[in-house]
Design a protein around this motif. Sequence first.
Motif, short mmCIF file in Angstrom:
data_model
loop_
_atom_site.label_atom_id
_atom_site.label_comp_id
_atom_site.label_asym_id
_atom_site.label_seq_id
_atom_site.Cartn_x
_atom_site.Cartn_y
_atom_site.Cartn_z
N ASN A 1 3.99 -5.05 3.62
CA ASN A 1 2.77 -4.52 4.43
C ASN A 1 3.50 -4.33 5.91
OD1 ASN A 1 0.53 -4.63 2.97
ND2 ASN A 1 0.22 -6.72 3.31
N ALA B 1 -1.92 -2.40 6.70
CA ALA B 1 -2.24 -2.93 5.37
C ALA B 1 -3.20 -2.17 4.74
CB ALA B 1 -2.42 -4.56 5.19
N SER C 1 5.95 -0.65 4.88
CA SER C 1 5.09 0.57 5.18
C SER C 1 5.10 0.44 6.76
CB SER C 1 3.74 0.28 4.68
OG SER C 1 2.78 1.17 5.46
N SER D 1 -1.17 3.57 3.69
CA SER D 1 -0.25 2.32 2.80
C SER D 1 -0.97 2.60 1.35
CB SER D 1 -0.69 1.06 3.44
OG SER D 1 -0.08 0.66 4.56
#
Length: 381
Positions: free
Chosen positions: A80, A51, A47, A56
Amino acid sequence: MNKVDNTPKSKVATRRKFLGGAAVAGVATIAMPQVSRAQTVTLKMQSGFGATDILSDYGRDYVAKVNELGGGRLKIDFLNSGAVVKPFSVMDATSTGVLDGNYSVPAYWYGKHRAASLFGTGPVYGTNADQYMGWFYYGGGDALYRELTQDVLKLNVVGFFAFAMPTQPLGWFKNPVAGPESFKGLKYRTVGLASNVMQALGASVAQLPGPEILPAMEKGVIDAFEFNNPTSDSRFGAQDVAKYYYLGSYHQASEAIEVVFNKSKFDGLAKEQQQILRLAAMASTADNGWKAWDLYSKDLETLQTKHGVNVKRTPESIFKAQLAAWDKVIADISADSAQGPMIKKILESQKAWGKRVGFYAINNEADFKSAYEHYFGPMKV
């Protein structure tokens, strides 16, 4: 011990005849395009967002769709932001194969070519984000995206767009914004060509990924910022560093998420697996869009009622100043001898789409504001 078959011969013959026919039919079916028997493939996707960011979450939604449709033979591990590389480096990492894919936005790699920012953070020609997605999938945008990434920049990637973001707010300010003059000398965070637009208004712009915004605000590196939406903004604590939140802007009115894969890895997948990755992106556009209307409106209410945020509509004078700024930015980037030709090509395509689709959409839309005020009274913003 073998069982004795007492089935009458006539029925055995009939069954054999049926099975024989089924076998022929099966051969005919197999002669059609075959279902792949590919082994399980697991892709690493990082991503570009924090997070806990809703963006995300949308990425995890996309991955869940792929994993379910993959039937156990196609899986994505969603990593993440920062797990392997920094947010602004996910495109390079995907191209080189350090990552198999990334879930981010083109504005994060517009340093490679300013045309990247036209895929989401470009000028507004009268259409919204959802209509912009129509341009990408049906107006020639996908072919131009491939040309820019693969032919011009020689990136080893293939990408799809997923989730058309609603117009992004002008952002968060410590003090009220009166008009364009409020941006003179203001240290403001944004990304992509939006940085050029805000610089044209007199701001000093810092391009920072989402996770770096709040620390920069707390240290005084920036005075104001925009990120994306009420949910994302409230999750990382925007309301703790500023109390004036202005809705509406032309700086990023039609941005979309890009889902990018390493092309070599993608080309090695079975055809139906490639389609799963593509169609899941299209499905996510709708699903995440519906979710956004629910979450963003709820979180905007919470910002007002629980956190005392002053929610305002961006002054009309700023909208007009932004359009004038876009005219200047477009002229400047189109005149560039190296990047100008590709930029002009994309802008001409978007402008033609906007003229046709915008005419229909704007004239056909009901007056939703009047309907809202008919039932709920004048908007207090």
